[in-house]
Design a protein around this motif. Structure first.
Motif, PDB file in Angstrom:
ATOM      1  N   ASP A  14       1.040  -1.120  -0.364  1.00 34.20           N
ATOM      2  CA  ASP A  14       0.010  -0.015   0.140  1.00 34.20           C
ATOM      3  C   ASP A  14       0.568   1.271   0.072  1.00 34.20           C
ATOM      4  O   ASP A  14       0.005   2.160  -0.145  1.00 34.20           O
ATOM      5  CB  ASP A  14      -1.197  -0.296   1.462  1.00 34.20           C
ATOM      6  CG  ASP A  14      -1.883  -1.238   1.342  1.00 34.20           C
ATOM      7  OD1 ASP A  14      -2.212  -1.155   0.105  1.00 34.20           O
ATOM      8  OD2 ASP A  14      -1.781  -1.795   2.145  1.00 34.20           O
ATOM      9  N   ILE A  15       2.409   1.095   0.242  1.00 33.93           N
ATOM     10  CA  ILE A  15       2.426   2.369   0.873  1.00 33.93           C
ATOM     11  C   ILE A  15       3.183   3.628  -0.191  1.00 33.93           C
ATOM     12  O   ILE A  15       2.090   4.370  -0.296  1.00 33.93           O
ATOM     13  CB  ILE A  15       3.655   1.532   0.948  1.00 33.93           C
ATOM     14  CG1 ILE A  15       3.944   1.398   2.528  1.00 33.93           C
ATOM     15  CG2 ILE A  15       5.219   2.986   1.077  1.00 33.93           C
ATOM     16  CD1 ILE A  15       5.584   0.741   2.945  1.00 33.93           C
ATOM     17  N   GLY A  16       3.329   3.336  -1.972  1.00 33.47           N
ATOM     18  CA  GLY A  16       2.881   4.342  -2.897  1.00 33.47           C
ATOM     19  C   GLY A  16       1.678   4.167  -3.120  1.00 33.47           C
ATOM     20  O   GLY A  16       2.357   5.729  -3.120  1.00 33.47           O
ATOM     21  N   ASP A  33       8.970  13.808   4.975  1.00 33.19           N
ATOM     22  CA  ASP A  33       9.940  12.364   4.465  1.00 33.19           C
ATOM     23  C   ASP A  33       8.284  11.098   4.673  1.00 33.19           C
ATOM     24  O   ASP A  33       8.249  10.537   5.731  1.00 33.19           O
ATOM     25  CB  ASP A  33      10.881  11.642   4.704  1.00 33.19           C
ATOM     26  CG  ASP A  33      11.567  10.453   3.386  1.00 33.19           C
ATOM     27  OD1 ASP A  33      10.260  10.084   2.801  1.00 33.19           O
ATOM     28  OD2 ASP A  33      12.852  10.114   3.088  1.00 33.19           O
ATOM     29  N   PRO A  34       7.319  11.474   3.365  1.00 35.70           N
ATOM     30  CA  PRO A  34       5.881  10.197   3.609  1.00 35.70           C
ATOM     31  C   PRO A  34       6.879   8.361   4.206  1.00 35.70           C
ATOM     32  O   PRO A  34       5.851   7.718   5.337  1.00 35.70           O
ATOM     33  CB  PRO A  34       5.382  10.501   2.867  1.00 35.70           C
ATOM     34  CG  PRO A  34       5.691  12.007   1.903  1.00 35.70           C
ATOM     35  CD  PRO A  34       7.129  11.587   2.292  1.00 35.70           C
ATOM     36  N   GLU A  35       7.636   8.782   3.651  1.00 32.56           N
ATOM     37  CA  GLU A  35       7.977   7.251   3.371  1.00 32.56           C
ATOM     38  C   GLU A  35       8.640   6.582   5.146  1.00 32.56           C
ATOM     39  O   GLU A  35       8.687   5.745   5.708  1.00 32.56           O
ATOM     40  CB  GLU A  35       9.055   6.231   2.753  1.00 32.56           C
ATOM     41  CG  GLU A  35       8.231   6.368   1.220  1.00 32.56           C
ATOM     42  CD  GLU A  35       8.611   5.649  -0.402  1.00 32.56           C
ATOM     43  OE1 GLU A  35      10.246   5.078   0.519  1.00 32.56           O
ATOM     44  OE2 GLU A  35       8.337   5.783  -1.295  1.00 32.56           O
ATOM     45  N   LYS A  36       9.241   8.264   5.248  1.00 33.53           N
ATOM     46  CA  LYS A  36      10.094   7.489   6.758  1.00 33.53           C
ATOM     47  C   LYS A  36       8.991   7.713   8.017  1.00 33.53           C
ATOM     48  O   LYS A  36       8.743   7.196   8.588  1.00 33.53           O
ATOM     49  CB  LYS A  36      10.738   8.650   6.938  1.00 33.53           C
ATOM     50  CG  LYS A  36      11.733   8.226   7.955  1.00 33.53           C
ATOM     51  CD  LYS A  36      12.707   9.808   8.145  1.00 33.53           C
ATOM     52  CE  LYS A  36      13.247   9.938   9.606  1.00 33.53           C
ATOM     53  NZ  LYS A  36      14.251  11.095   9.668  1.00 33.53           N
ATOM     54  N   ASP A  37       8.377   8.701   8.057  1.00 33.87           N
ATOM     55  CA  ASP A  37       7.269   8.670   8.668  1.00 33.87           C
ATOM     56  C   ASP A  37       5.903   7.100   9.015  1.00 33.87           C
ATOM     57  O   ASP A  37       5.219   6.520   9.908  1.00 33.87           O
ATOM     58  CB  ASP A  37       5.899   9.298   8.518  1.00 33.87           C
ATOM     59  CG  ASP A  37       7.133  11.097   8.936  1.00 33.87           C
ATOM     60  OD1 ASP A  37       7.706  10.562   9.478  1.00 33.87           O
ATOM     61  OD2 ASP A  37       5.773  12.618   7.786  1.00 33.87           O
ATOM     62  N   ILE A  38       5.182   6.194   7.575  1.00 31.18           N
ATOM     63  CA  ILE A  38       5.043   5.481   7.775  1.00 31.18           C
ATOM     64  C   ILE A  38       5.675   4.519   8.176  1.00 31.18           C
ATOM     65  O   ILE A  38       5.854   3.892   8.902  1.00 31.18           O
ATOM     66  CB  ILE A  38       5.033   5.266   6.174  1.00 31.18           C
ATOM     67  CG1 ILE A  38       3.447   5.693   5.484  1.00 31.18           C
ATOM     68  CG2 ILE A  38       4.339   3.591   5.947  1.00 31.18           C
ATOM     69  CD1 ILE A  38       3.715   5.952   3.542  1.00 31.18           C
ATOM     70  N   ALA A  39       7.381   4.383   7.934  1.00 29.32           N
ATOM     71  CA  ALA A  39       7.682   3.285   8.477  1.00 29.32           C
ATOM     72  C   ALA A  39       8.572   3.967   9.913  1.00 29.32           C
ATOM     73  O   ALA A  39       8.192   2.706  10.785  1.00 29.32           O
ATOM     74  CB  ALA A  39       9.594   3.277   8.224  1.00 29.32           C
ATOM     75  N   VAL A  51      -6.111   1.938   6.762  1.00 33.61           N
ATOM     76  CA  VAL A  51      -6.401   2.439   5.379  1.00 33.61           C
ATOM     77  C   VAL A  51      -7.343   1.781   4.738  1.00 33.61           C
ATOM     78  O   VAL A  51      -7.730   1.271   5.167  1.00 33.61           O
ATOM     79  CB  VAL A  51      -5.165   1.709   4.271  1.00 33.61           C
ATOM     80  CG1 VAL A  51      -3.965   2.055   3.969  1.00 33.61           C
ATOM     81  CG2 VAL A  51      -5.209   0.318   3.942  1.00 33.61           C
ATOM     82  N   ALA A  52      -8.314   2.946   3.965  1.00 37.39           N
ATOM     83  CA  ALA A  52     -10.282   2.477   3.849  1.00 37.39           C
ATOM     84  C   ALA A  52      -9.653   2.344   2.067  1.00 37.39           C
ATOM     85  O   ALA A  52      -9.467   2.988   1.973  1.00 37.39           O
ATOM     86  CB  ALA A  52     -10.465   3.898   3.984  1.00 37.39           C
ATOM     87  N   LEU A  53     -10.210   0.955   2.056  1.00 33.11           N
ATOM     88  CA  LEU A  53     -10.644   0.586   0.636  1.00 33.11           C
ATOM     89  C   LEU A  53     -11.456   1.360  -0.513  1.00 33.11           C
ATOM     90  O   LEU A  53     -12.807   1.339   0.203  1.00 33.11           O
ATOM     91  CB  LEU A  53     -10.195  -0.970   0.483  1.00 33.11           C
ATOM     92  CG  LEU A  53      -8.388  -1.699   1.636  1.00 33.11           C
ATOM     93  CD1 LEU A  53      -8.855  -3.429   0.965  1.00 33.11           C
ATOM     94  CD2 LEU A  53      -7.632  -1.013   0.521  1.00 33.11           C
ATOM     95  N   SER A  54     -11.069   1.040  -1.778  1.00 30.15           N
ATOM     96  CA  SER A  54     -12.305   1.034  -2.496  1.00 30.15           C
ATOM     97  C   SER A  54     -12.161  -0.031  -3.547  1.00 30.15           C
ATOM     98  O   SER A  54     -11.120   0.749  -4.625  1.00 30.15           O
ATOM     99  CB  SER A  54     -12.110   2.579  -3.510  1.00 30.15           C
ATOM    100  OG  SER A  54     -13.078   2.943  -4.138  1.00 30.15           O
ATOM    101  N   GLY A  55     -12.554  -0.497  -3.481  1.00 33.23           N
ATOM    102  CA  GLY A  55     -12.142  -1.805  -4.493  1.00 33.23           C
ATOM    103  C   GLY A  55     -10.436  -2.633  -3.539  1.00 33.23           C
ATOM    104  O   GLY A  55     -10.475  -3.073  -2.836  1.00 33.23           O
ATOM    105  N   GLU A  56     -10.289  -2.757  -4.471  1.00 36.87           N
ATOM    106  CA  GLU A  56      -8.816  -3.222  -4.125  1.00 36.87           C
ATOM    107  C   GLU A  56      -7.590  -1.748  -3.869  1.00 36.87           C
ATOM    108  O   GLU A  56      -6.510  -2.455  -3.498  1.00 36.87           O
ATOM    109  CB  GLU A  56      -8.028  -3.982  -5.353  1.00 36.87           C
ATOM    110  CG  GLU A  56      -8.887  -5.080  -5.944  1.00 36.87           C
ATOM    111  CD  GLU A  56      -9.378  -6.223  -3.965  1.00 36.87           C
ATOM    112  OE1 GLU A  56      -7.957  -5.954  -3.612  1.00 36.87           O
ATOM    113  OE2 GLU A  56     -10.373  -6.689  -4.165  1.00 36.87           O
ATOM    114  N   GLN A  57      -7.986  -0.463  -4.164  1.00 39.13           N
ATOM    115  CA  GLN A  57      -7.414   0.587  -4.258  1.00 39.13           C
ATOM    116  C   GLN A  57      -7.171   0.536  -2.876  1.00 39.13           C
ATOM    117  O   GLN A  57      -9.135   1.517  -2.007  1.00 39.13           O
ATOM    118  CB  GLN A  57      -8.272   2.073  -5.484  1.00 39.13           C
ATOM    119  CG  GLN A  57      -7.551   1.182  -6.624  1.00 39.13           C
ATOM    120  CD  GLN A  57      -6.139   0.662  -6.899  1.00 39.13           C
ATOM    121  OE1 GLN A  57      -5.055   1.526  -6.608  1.00 39.13           O
ATOM    122  NE2 GLN A  57      -6.220  -0.123  -7.211  1.00 39.13           N
TER     123      GLN A  57
END
Length: 142
Positions: A14-16, A33-39, A51-57
């Motif tokens: 999901d990260i991207g 830095d979003p990726e650093k914040d996610i980690a 995360v909330a999904l709409s279909g597979e996204q």
């Protein structure tokens, strides 16, 4: 929104999508830095990204964490094409449940002073301005 969205913890795949939503919705700022914040949010059980999904996204996100006394949310964002469908409310409710399951009874969040639209969103969800000032200092990690 016609049906409750599927809401789950972020996965590596999901990260991207999450980073793209943060940029498209304006919650990512050049100094973060979003990726650093996610980690960082995923490194221990005291925080996560839902995360909330709409279909597979991925369609909406919230970063949630707690310090044992209060919870905090960051990066509440909905993909522009999915705004107005109740996904922001849904991820906030999911963040509140995540905190409540841990015994946390207070949730704080920060909104930039000039962001009237977002202030109204949170007021609509029952949040109130505590009329406090937030101070910060940037320190270097050891």
């Amino acid at each position: 929104m016609t049906a409750d969205p599927v809401i789950r913890e972020i996965s590596d795949e999901d990260i991207g999508q999450v980073v793209a939503i943060w940029h498209a919705s304006g919650v990512a700022k050049p100094w973060n830095d979003p990726e650093k914040d996610i980690a960082f949010a995923r490194r221990n059980p005291h925080s996560t990204i839902l995360v909330a999904l709409s279909g597979e996204q991925v369609a909406a996100t919230v970063m949630v964490g707690e310090d044992g006394h209060r919870g905090w949310v960051y990066y509440v964002a909905t993909a522009p094409q999915d705004q107005g469908k109740g996904l922001g409310r849904a991820v906030m409710e999911a963040a509140e449940r995540w905190l409540a399951k841990r015994g946390v009874w207070k949730l704080n969040l920060l909104v930039r002073d000039d962001n009237e639209r977002v202030k109204q969103f949170y007021e609509h969800l029952g949040y109130s301005d505590t009329r406090t000032t937030c101070f910060q200092k940037i320190i270097q990690p050891i």
